[in-house]
Design a protein around this motif. Structure first.
Motif, mmCIF file in Angstrom:
data_model
loop_
_atom_site.group_PDB
_atom_site.id
_atom_site.type_symbol
_atom_site.label_atom_id
_atom_site.label_comp_id
_atom_site.label_asym_id
_atom_site.label_seq_id
_atom_site.Cartn_x
_atom_site.Cartn_y
_atom_site.Cartn_z
ATOM 1 N N GLU A 69 0.817 -1.218 0.000
ATOM 2 C CA GLU A 69 0.000 0.000 0.000
ATOM 3 C C GLU A 69 0.857 1.277 0.000
ATOM 4 O OE1 GLU A 69 -0.282 -2.620 1.988
ATOM 5 O OE2 GLU A 69 -0.702 -2.078 4.088
ATOM 6 N N ASP A 70 2.158 1.100 0.177
ATOM 7 C CA ASP A 70 3.030 2.278 0.184
ATOM 8 C C ASP A 70 3.725 2.538 -1.150
ATOM 9 O OD1 ASP A 70 2.360 2.895 2.775
ATOM 10 O OD2 ASP A 70 3.971 1.700 3.652
ATOM 11 N N TYR A 71 3.355 1.774 -2.161
ATOM 12 C CA TYR A 71 3.834 2.073 -3.520
ATOM 13 C C TYR A 71 2.677 2.675 -4.310
ATOM 14 C CZ TYR A 71 7.649 -1.312 -2.724
ATOM 15 O OH TYR A 71 8.727 -1.987 -2.251
ATOM 16 N N SER A 72 2.897 3.839 -4.909
ATOM 17 C CA SER A 72 1.877 4.366 -5.813
ATOM 18 C C SER A 72 2.182 3.913 -7.237
ATOM 19 C CB SER A 72 1.824 5.888 -5.752
ATOM 20 O OG SER A 72 2.952 6.446 -6.381
ATOM 21 N N VAL A 73 1.134 3.718 -7.987
ATOM 22 C CA VAL A 73 1.299 3.360 -9.406
ATOM 23 C C VAL A 73 2.138 4.429 -10.095
ATOM 24 C CG1 VAL A 73 0.067 3.097 -11.598
ATOM 25 C CG2 VAL A 73 -0.824 2.014 -9.524
ATOM 26 N N ARG A 74 1.937 5.648 -9.695
ATOM 27 C CA ARG A 74 2.666 6.753 -10.300
ATOM 28 C C ARG A 74 4.176 6.567 -10.232
ATOM 29 N NH1 ARG A 74 2.964 12.779 -7.638
ATOM 30 N NH2 ARG A 74 5.049 13.232 -8.403
ATOM 31 N N GLU A 75 4.688 6.244 -9.051
ATOM 32 C CA GLU A 75 6.155 6.178 -8.930
ATOM 33 C C GLU A 75 6.738 4.985 -9.689
ATOM 34 O OE1 GLU A 75 7.283 6.046 -4.802
ATOM 35 O OE2 GLU A 75 5.663 4.674 -4.302
ATOM 36 N N ILE A 76 5.979 3.909 -9.766
ATOM 37 C CA ILE A 76 6.440 2.757 -10.548
ATOM 38 C C ILE A 76 6.542 3.130 -12.027
ATOM 39 C CG2 ILE A 76 5.976 0.362 -11.181
ATOM 40 C CD1 ILE A 76 6.502 0.837 -8.171
ATOM 41 N N LEU A 77 5.507 3.793 -12.524
ATOM 42 C CA LEU A 77 5.495 4.182 -13.942
ATOM 43 C C LEU A 77 6.539 5.251 -14.235
ATOM 44 C CD1 LEU A 77 1.670 4.194 -14.751
ATOM 45 C CD2 LEU A 77 3.384 2.453 -15.317
ATOM 46 N N GLU A 78 6.728 6.166 -13.295
ATOM 47 C CA GLU A 78 7.707 7.225 -13.544
ATOM 48 C C GLU A 78 9.117 6.646 -13.687
ATOM 49 O OE1 GLU A 78 7.037 10.084 -10.440
ATOM 50 O OE2 GLU A 78 5.750 11.301 -11.729
ATOM 51 N N VAL A 79 9.421 5.638 -12.905
ATOM 52 C CA VAL A 79 10.755 5.031 -12.973
ATOM 53 C C VAL A 79 10.942 4.236 -14.265
ATOM 54 C CG1 VAL A 79 12.058 3.078 -12.025
ATOM 55 C CG2 VAL A 79 11.402 4.972 -10.555
ATOM 56 N N THR A 80 9.930 3.484 -14.645
ATOM 57 C CA THR A 80 10.092 2.617 -15.812
ATOM 58 C C THR A 80 9.852 3.331 -17.142
ATOM 59 O OG1 THR A 80 7.835 1.828 -15.397
ATOM 60 C CG2 THR A 80 9.627 0.463 -14.618
ATOM 61 N N GLU A 81 8.971 4.306 -17.133
ATOM 62 C CA GLU A 81 8.679 5.034 -18.370
ATOM 63 C C GLU A 81 9.590 6.258 -18.536
ATOM 64 O OE1 GLU A 81 6.057 4.348 -20.780
ATOM 65 O OE2 GLU A 81 6.261 2.420 -19.795
ATOM 66 N N GLY A 82 10.295 6.623 -17.500
ATOM 67 C CA GLY A 82 11.160 7.794 -17.571
ATOM 68 C C GLY A 82 10.447 9.008 -17.009
#
Lengths: 143, 143
Positions: free
Chosen positions: A72-85
DNA sequence: GTAATTCCTACTAAACCGGTAAGTTATAGG
DNA sequence: CCTATAACTTACCGGTTTAGTAGGAATTAC
């Protein structure tokens, strides 16, 4: 204007790890097998997640990957920002990397900034735990 | 996850035409000159707008392009959808063209649908007239 | 030592992006 | 009818990104 497989696969890895969040290390072979994604390709994606501190890794026998935080402490946003740039819809919004010479006269810049904000706000409000629970409805997270 | 030059240039053409909406046909040379965009490249973009019925065209001397509606009657969304193909963040959302075999088990699909909705809602609320007026603030159109 | 596993580097086929080039067709004005 | 103008059409092209594949080196548990 598409999210690439990198970002989508990264989310599936994170969901898979959230579902097998026993504290033990999960080998990539298992994840790749369950998700039916090429293990070799996943390596490069998981590498980004690991280097960003989202995952812990251990080599050798008994090794693999596990989450460093609660799902619950990971947002979808931060995952996508890292992988998509970046999730910025246009490069001009990526400050200070990018500085468009037309910025001062650009009549669309504020509109793009607004789109960017709307996207980030939405994705910030969804966690890996939300996805793993699979109780989402399309409208649930329009905050 | 970027809007390409096609979509961005299309908006600039539409704004330019809104600013020169005298009823006369505006030659592409004028638009390309003002916007400092290659006329040849603009041809292919304007062609999409014309074929979609957003613009009227007239060949020959005195010819050019002009809007078919009032600037306030074009949403940014429809301009981008025509030039970018679709604003869907993943292909799975482009029904009925695309049908992903994983759709029934996909834990992210609703999240993507929500993102798509948020983006479309935002862009539907902004018109070419809004952009031409240049009175936008990033937060203005989060409806 | 051996098996398991991550980590690292290099390569590649295909698609897409951002144009350029050259020529054809239609229109207005003289 | 002639000419200039301007949209339209088709073809091409170099560079970058995407979505992988391949091979091996380093590390760890037993």
């Amino acid at each position: 204007m598409k999210i690439s497989t990198r970002g989508r696969y990264a989310l599936r890895v994170m969901i898979d790890l959230a579902e097998h969040n026993s504290g033990e290390y999960i080998p990539l072979t298992d994840i790749a097998g369950r998700q039916e994604i090429s293990e070799k390709y996943l390596e490069s994606i998981v590498s980004m997640l690991s280097k960003s501190g989202f995952l812990m890794s251990l080599r050798g026998k008994g090794g693999g990957y596990r989450l460093t935080r609660l799902p619950e402490d990971y947002s979808v946003r931060e995952i996508l920002e890292v992988t998509e740039g970046s999730l910025a819809p246009i490069a001009c919004l990526e400050q200070p990397t990018n500085t468009c010479p037309r910025a001062s006269v650009c009549k669309s810049l504020d509109m793009w900034q607004g789109l960017y904000d709307v996207m980030r706000d939405y994705l910030s409000g969804i966690s890996i735990a939300d996805l793993a629970a699979d109780t989402m409805e399309p409208g649930n997270f329009i905050i």
